[in-house]
Design a protein around this motif. Structure first.
Motif, PDB file in Angstrom:
ATOM      1  N   GLY A 309      14.947  75.290 -26.765  1.00  0.00           N
ATOM      2  CA  GLY A 309      14.325  74.730 -25.558  1.00  0.00           C
ATOM      3  C   GLY A 309      12.978  75.351 -25.258  1.00  0.00           C
ATOM      4  O   GLY A 309      12.438  75.202 -24.167  1.00  0.00           O
ATOM      5  N   GLN A 310      12.403  76.063 -26.235  1.00  0.00           N
ATOM      6  CA  GLN A 310      11.125  76.732 -26.035  1.00  0.00           C
ATOM      7  C   GLN A 310       9.999  75.914 -26.658  1.00  0.00           C
ATOM      8  O   GLN A 310      10.189  75.293 -27.693  1.00  0.00           O
ATOM      9  CB  GLN A 310      11.141  78.117 -26.703  1.00  0.00           C
ATOM     10  N   GLY A 311       8.836  75.992 -26.075  1.00  0.00           N
ATOM     11  CA  GLY A 311       7.662  75.351 -26.645  1.00  0.00           C
ATOM     12  C   GLY A 311       6.558  75.288 -25.619  1.00  0.00           C
ATOM     13  O   GLY A 311       6.810  74.952 -24.451  1.00  0.00           O
ATOM     14  N   GLU A 312       5.349  75.671 -26.020  1.00  0.00           N
ATOM     15  CA  GLU A 312       4.199  75.610 -25.127  1.00  0.00           C
ATOM     16  C   GLU A 312       2.944  75.809 -25.955  1.00  0.00           C
ATOM     17  O   GLU A 312       3.010  76.239 -27.109  1.00  0.00           O
ATOM     18  CB  GLU A 312       4.284  76.700 -24.052  1.00  0.00           C
ATOM     19  N   VAL A 313       1.802  75.456 -25.374  1.00  0.00           N
ATOM     20  CA  VAL A 313       0.528  75.815 -25.993  1.00  0.00           C
ATOM     21  C   VAL A 313      -0.294  76.579 -24.974  1.00  0.00           C
ATOM     22  O   VAL A 313      -0.123  76.410 -23.761  1.00  0.00           O
ATOM     23  CB  VAL A 313      -0.263  74.586 -26.511  1.00  0.00           C
ATOM     24  N   ASN A 331      -0.538  77.902 -30.667  1.00  0.00           N
ATOM     25  CA  ASN A 331       0.384  76.766 -30.707  1.00  0.00           C
ATOM     26  C   ASN A 331       1.821  77.257 -30.846  1.00  0.00           C
ATOM     27  O   ASN A 331       2.278  77.565 -31.933  1.00  0.00           O
ATOM     28  CB  ASN A 331       0.017  75.845 -31.879  1.00  0.00           C
ATOM     29  N   ALA A 332       2.522  77.308 -29.713  1.00  0.00           N
ATOM     30  CA  ALA A 332       3.934  77.703 -29.722  1.00  0.00           C
ATOM     31  C   ALA A 332       4.829  76.485 -29.541  1.00  0.00           C
ATOM     32  O   ALA A 332       5.984  76.606 -29.157  1.00  0.00           O
ATOM     33  CB  ALA A 332       4.197  78.735 -28.634  1.00  0.00           C
ATOM     34  N   ALA A 333       4.279  75.307 -29.816  1.00  0.00           N
ATOM     35  CA  ALA A 333       5.089  74.088 -29.787  1.00  0.00           C
ATOM     36  C   ALA A 333       5.861  73.979 -31.095  1.00  0.00           C
ATOM     37  O   ALA A 333       5.604  74.716 -32.043  1.00  0.00           O
ATOM     38  CB  ALA A 333       4.194  72.869 -29.614  1.00  0.00           C
ATOM     39  N   ASP A 334       6.797  73.041 -31.138  1.00  0.00           N
ATOM     40  CA  ASP A 334       7.620  72.915 -32.343  1.00  0.00           C
ATOM     41  C   ASP A 334       7.034  71.912 -33.337  1.00  0.00           C
ATOM     42  O   ASP A 334       7.767  71.231 -34.041  1.00  0.00           O
ATOM     43  CB  ASP A 334       9.055  72.527 -31.954  1.00  0.00           C
ATOM     44  N   GLU A 335       5.726  71.808 -33.387  1.00  0.00           N
ATOM     45  CA  GLU A 335       5.069  70.933 -34.371  1.00  0.00           C
ATOM     46  C   GLU A 335       3.611  71.345 -34.511  1.00  0.00           C
ATOM     47  O   GLU A 335       3.060  72.014 -33.628  1.00  0.00           O
ATOM     48  CB  GLU A 335       5.147  69.464 -33.913  1.00  0.00           C
ATOM     49  N   ASP A 336       2.993  70.947 -35.631  1.00  0.00           N
ATOM     50  CA  ASP A 336       1.563  71.164 -35.806  1.00  0.00           C
ATOM     51  C   ASP A 336       0.828  70.320 -34.775  1.00  0.00           C
ATOM     52  O   ASP A 336       1.257  69.218 -34.453  1.00  0.00           O
ATOM     53  CB  ASP A 336       1.118  70.726 -37.207  1.00  0.00           C
ATOM     54  N   LEU A 337      -0.281  70.816 -34.272  1.00  0.00           N
ATOM     55  CA  LEU A 337      -1.010  70.085 -33.240  1.00  0.00           C
ATOM     56  C   LEU A 337      -2.509  70.204 -33.440  1.00  0.00           C
ATOM     57  O   LEU A 337      -2.990  71.212 -33.960  1.00  0.00           O
ATOM     58  CB  LEU A 337      -0.694  70.655 -31.848  1.00  0.00           C
ATOM     59  N   GLU A 338      -3.233  69.204 -32.980  1.00  0.00           N
ATOM     60  CA  GLU A 338      -4.668  69.388 -32.809  1.00  0.00           C
ATOM     61  C   GLU A 338      -4.870  69.885 -31.381  1.00  0.00           C
ATOM     62  O   GLU A 338      -4.346  69.296 -30.434  1.00  0.00           O
ATOM     63  CB  GLU A 338      -5.433  68.075 -33.004  1.00  0.00           C
ATOM     64  N   MET A 339      -5.618  70.963 -31.228  1.00  0.00           N
ATOM     65  CA  MET A 339      -5.877  71.479 -29.884  1.00  0.00           C
ATOM     66  C   MET A 339      -7.369  71.368 -29.601  1.00  0.00           C
ATOM     67  O   MET A 339      -8.192  71.495 -30.502  1.00  0.00           O
ATOM     68  CB  MET A 339      -5.412  72.938 -29.750  1.00  0.00           C
ATOM     69  N   THR A 340      -7.697  71.139 -28.344  1.00  0.00           N
ATOM     70  CA  THR A 340      -9.111  71.001 -27.980  1.00  0.00           C
ATOM     71  C   THR A 340      -9.384  71.746 -26.680  1.00  0.00           C
ATOM     72  O   THR A 340      -8.492  71.972 -25.861  1.00  0.00           O
ATOM     73  CB  THR A 340      -9.504  69.517 -27.732  1.00  0.00           C
ATOM     74  N   ASP A 434      -7.129  72.012 -35.811  1.00  0.00           N
ATOM     75  CA  ASP A 434      -5.715  71.823 -36.142  1.00  0.00           C
ATOM     76  C   ASP A 434      -5.054  73.190 -36.130  1.00  0.00           C
ATOM     77  O   ASP A 434      -5.527  74.120 -36.784  1.00  0.00           O
ATOM     78  CB  ASP A 434      -5.580  71.205 -37.538  1.00  0.00           C
ATOM     79  N   VAL A 435      -3.967  73.291 -35.379  1.00  0.00           N
ATOM     80  CA  VAL A 435      -3.288  74.586 -35.277  1.00  0.00           C
ATOM     81  C   VAL A 435      -1.851  74.401 -35.730  1.00  0.00           C
ATOM     82  O   VAL A 435      -1.105  73.598 -35.159  1.00  0.00           O
ATOM     83  CB  VAL A 435      -3.310  75.119 -33.826  1.00  0.00           C
ATOM     84  N   PRO A 436      -1.445  75.110 -36.787  1.00  0.00           N
ATOM     85  CA  PRO A 436      -0.067  74.935 -37.273  1.00  0.00           C
ATOM     86  C   PRO A 436       0.962  75.408 -36.248  1.00  0.00           C
ATOM     87  O   PRO A 436       0.668  76.238 -35.393  1.00  0.00           O
ATOM     88  CB  PRO A 436      -0.017  75.800 -38.533  1.00  0.00           C
ATOM     89  N   ARG A 437       2.163  74.865 -36.362  1.00  0.00           N
ATOM     90  CA  ARG A 437       3.291  75.282 -35.522  1.00  0.00           C
ATOM     91  C   ARG A 437       3.447  76.802 -35.563  1.00  0.00           C
ATOM     92  O   ARG A 437       3.395  77.414 -36.614  1.00  0.00           O
ATOM     93  CB  ARG A 437       4.556  74.601 -36.070  1.00  0.00           C
ATOM     94  N   HIS A 438       3.622  77.392 -34.423  1.00  0.00           N
ATOM     95  CA  HIS A 438       3.737  78.849 -34.282  1.00  0.00           C
ATOM     96  C   HIS A 438       2.543  79.568 -34.898  1.00  0.00           C
ATOM     97  O   HIS A 438       2.674  80.640 -35.468  1.00  0.00           O
ATOM     98  CB  HIS A 438       5.035  79.363 -34.895  1.00  0.00           C
ATOM     99  N   GLY A 439       1.379  78.933 -34.772  1.00  0.00           N
ATOM    100  CA  GLY A 439       0.178  79.512 -35.364  1.00  0.00           C
ATOM    101  C   GLY A 439      -0.896  79.763 -34.334  1.00  0.00           C
ATOM    102  O   GLY A 439      -0.758  79.424 -33.146  1.00  0.00           O
ATOM    103  N   ILE A 440      -1.968  80.380 -34.818  1.00  0.00           N
ATOM    104  CA  ILE A 440      -3.062  80.741 -33.932  1.00  0.00           C
ATOM    105  C   ILE A 440      -4.377  80.466 -34.656  1.00  0.00           C
ATOM    106  O   ILE A 440      -4.448  80.619 -35.873  1.00  0.00           O
ATOM    107  CB  ILE A 440      -2.937  82.237 -33.542  1.00  0.00           C
ATOM    108  N   ARG A 441      -5.362  79.962 -33.944  1.00  0.00           N
ATOM    109  CA  ARG A 441      -6.726  79.851 -34.495  1.00  0.00           C
ATOM    110  C   ARG A 441      -7.636  80.590 -33.538  1.00  0.00           C
ATOM    111  O   ARG A 441      -7.486  80.482 -32.320  1.00  0.00           O
ATOM    112  CB  ARG A 441      -7.172  78.378 -34.604  1.00  0.00           C
TER     113      ARG A 441
END
Ligand SMILES: *[C@@H]1O[C@H](CO)[C@@H](O)[C@H](O)[C@H]1NC(C)=O
Ligand SMILES: *[C@@H]1O[C@H](CO)[C@@H](O)[C@H](O)[C@H]1NC(C)=O
Ligand SMILES: *[C@@H]1O[C@H](CO)[C@@H](O)[C@H](O)[C@H]1NC(C)=O
Length: 462
Positions: A309-313, A331-340, A434-441
């Motif tokens: 039940g965890q997930g956030e950006v 990106n602490a969501a449960d999927e890869d995301l584009e962040m802006t 693009d920030v991978p799941r559980h990743g950081i840029r």
């Protein structure tokens, strides 16, 4: 390993008192996370040699911190003893060898009658133990919180217990970095900075990114947290630290200015891990001389959740030496995301809704993870014969002993800037990645209008 490095970046330790030490966050190694009680003279000496040979000392990792389980009770004279089986030549001999290698020696004790692993503690023996550290030429003390005999529950009680060791260390006359480890108890963010060089905001980290665990029961360091415990995830700690980024007195240390203490067993370090730990572009963020805080400007929980039940950006930003700005996408969501993010949001602390003067300037955006050492080079470094001279590619390593980060940043050393990915300014006001799941840029926005960097920037452009 990336989560492990993230937890180094976000370990929830902030810096305080100015006794000349830890003017930038301390960097080094501590055995606890990977080795627990398996400590010995040979472990410390082998690790030290790797720190030197792999170039880690010269990117800044200088403290070799011995954690719990080195003690052998207390003598009738009241002085604490080291275990002669684990440290056959005594602690002073270890310190001498570390100092000969250009490293510094850290020691551990607890402000309790026992340490967390139930060895001899320092509560009510502060002066004698401080004398002992000094007789061993110790440079650093991690001071834990186990078995405190109920002396907690109100800030002044914890303060007094830790202040006693602060005073004892000071009275010895030897500068010793004092790393206060009270797990965030008793509102340490209101007093830690006045007596210690660094102080911790949470219970022990464990190797999970997001997983909730009752052994780390507190979500918020500010509320009265009675069981800070251990088994705290990376995200649990990041979220505890976020509201208190203004609490370091000298450095105004943000989460990103936490001490960098490697917790891995260096004797089995992978090449990939080495390329993460020795990335000078990221270390330069941590070791930059500017004393302003990095703060969170966005926390969005409305993203894909994992099975816990965890997930956030989150987005963090703040000024960097000399006239630069850091932007971190987490990106602490449960999927890869584009962040802006936008120029107006990045400078929101300088003025709302685009009123900050910085929103009229143009920046180069540099990706700080893009130019890491390649794996093949890292493998060569880790496998080379001990007797060999530094290999020819050593010239590619950043050597902060020769060029402190401050100078490298002014000279626009490409190893500290990472890879330019584009511009960010009034004409291109959106930064995206693009920030991978559980990743950081992480991006350094280099001020093209800016002061001390102008010459170096011109040189590059010609
Ligand atoms: C860094 O420079 C110092 C001083 O010249 C030198 O002794 C050391 O070997 C260098 N480190 C590496 C990893 O090349
Ligand atoms: C002891 O504390 C004083 C006052 O804060 C400080 O000036 C001095 O540098 C400290 N000495 C040591 C050895 O920490
Ligand atoms: C960029 O550099 C100029 C000139 O030194 C300075 O006035 C300005 O404040 C800098 N901008 C930022 C965001 O630091």
């Amino acid at each position: 390993m990336l989560p492990l490095f993230l937890h180094a970046l976000f370990s929830g330790v902030v810096l305080g008192v100015n006794n000349g030490l830890a003017r930038t966050p301390q960097m080094g190694w501590n055995n606890w996370n990977s080795l627990g009680c398996a400590v010995s003279e040979s472990l410390l000496l082998d690790t030290s040699k790797i720190l030197v040979d792999a170039g880690l000392k010269d990117v800044g990792y200088q403290y070799v911190v011995l954690d719990d389980c080195w003690q052998d009770g207390r003598g009738e004279d009241g002085y604490i003893r080291s275990d002669a089986g684990k440290f056959p030549h005594g602690m002073k001999r270890v310190a001498q060898q570390l100092h000969d290698m250009g490293l510094l020696y850290g020691m551990y004790s607890s402000a309790g009658d026992m340490t967390c692993a139930r060895y001899e503690g320092s509560l009510d023996h502060e002066e004698k133990d401080a004398e002992t550290w000094v007789s061993w030429d110790i440079d650093y003390l991690k001071y834990d919180n186990c078995f405190h005999r109920g002396r907690f529950g109100y800030p002044e009680i914890s303060f007094n217990r830790y202040d006693k060791m602060a005073k004892a260390l000071n009275a010895t006359g030897r500068p010793i970095l004092y790393s206060l480890c009270s797990w965030g108890e008793d509102y340490v963010h209101t007093w830690g900075m006045s007596i210690a060089n660094s102080w911790r905001m949470s219970g022990d980290i464990y190797d999970h990114f997001n997983r909730p665990d009752d052994l780390c029961a507190c979500d918020d360091a500010g509320s009265h947290c009675v069981a800070p415990g251990f088994h705290c995830s990376v995200m649990n700690i990041i979220n505890k630290v976020a509201p208190y980024v203004d609490r370091g007195t000298f450095l105004h240390v943000a989460a990103l200015k936490s001490p960098l203490l490697i917790g891995a067993d260096l004797r089995t370090l992978s090449a990939q891990a080495l390329t993460i730990l020795n990335n000078p572009a990221v270390i330069a963020i941590n070791q930059g001389p500017l004393g302003r805080s990095v703060a969170r400007i966005l926390r969005d929980l409305n993203v894909k959740k994992d099975r816990y039940g965890q997930g956030e950006v989150q987005i963090w930003t703040g000024p960097l030496f000399p006239h630069d700005q850091l932007v971190v996408f987490l990106n602490a969501a449960d999927e890869d995301l584009e962040m802006t993010t936008t120029l107006n949001d990045v400078f929101v602390h300088e003025g709302p809704e685009g009123s900050a003067t910085q929103t009229e300037e143009t920046f180069d955006a540099h990706d700080l993870w893009a130019n890491r050492m390649d794996i093949v080079t890292a493998e060569k470094i880790l496998t080379r014969e001990q007797s060999q001279q530094p290999p020819s590619h050593a010239k590619e390593w950043y050597n902060a002993t020769v060029t402190p980060y401050k100078d490298g940043l002014l000279e626009a050393d490409p190893r500290l800037l990472g890879q330019r990915i584009g511009s960010f300014g009034p004409d291109q006001p959106v930064l995206r990645a693009d920030v991978p799941r559980h990743g950081i840029r992480m991006f350094r926005l280099r001020n093209l209008t800016g002061g001390g960097t102008r010459y170096a920037l011109h040189k590059d452009e010609l």
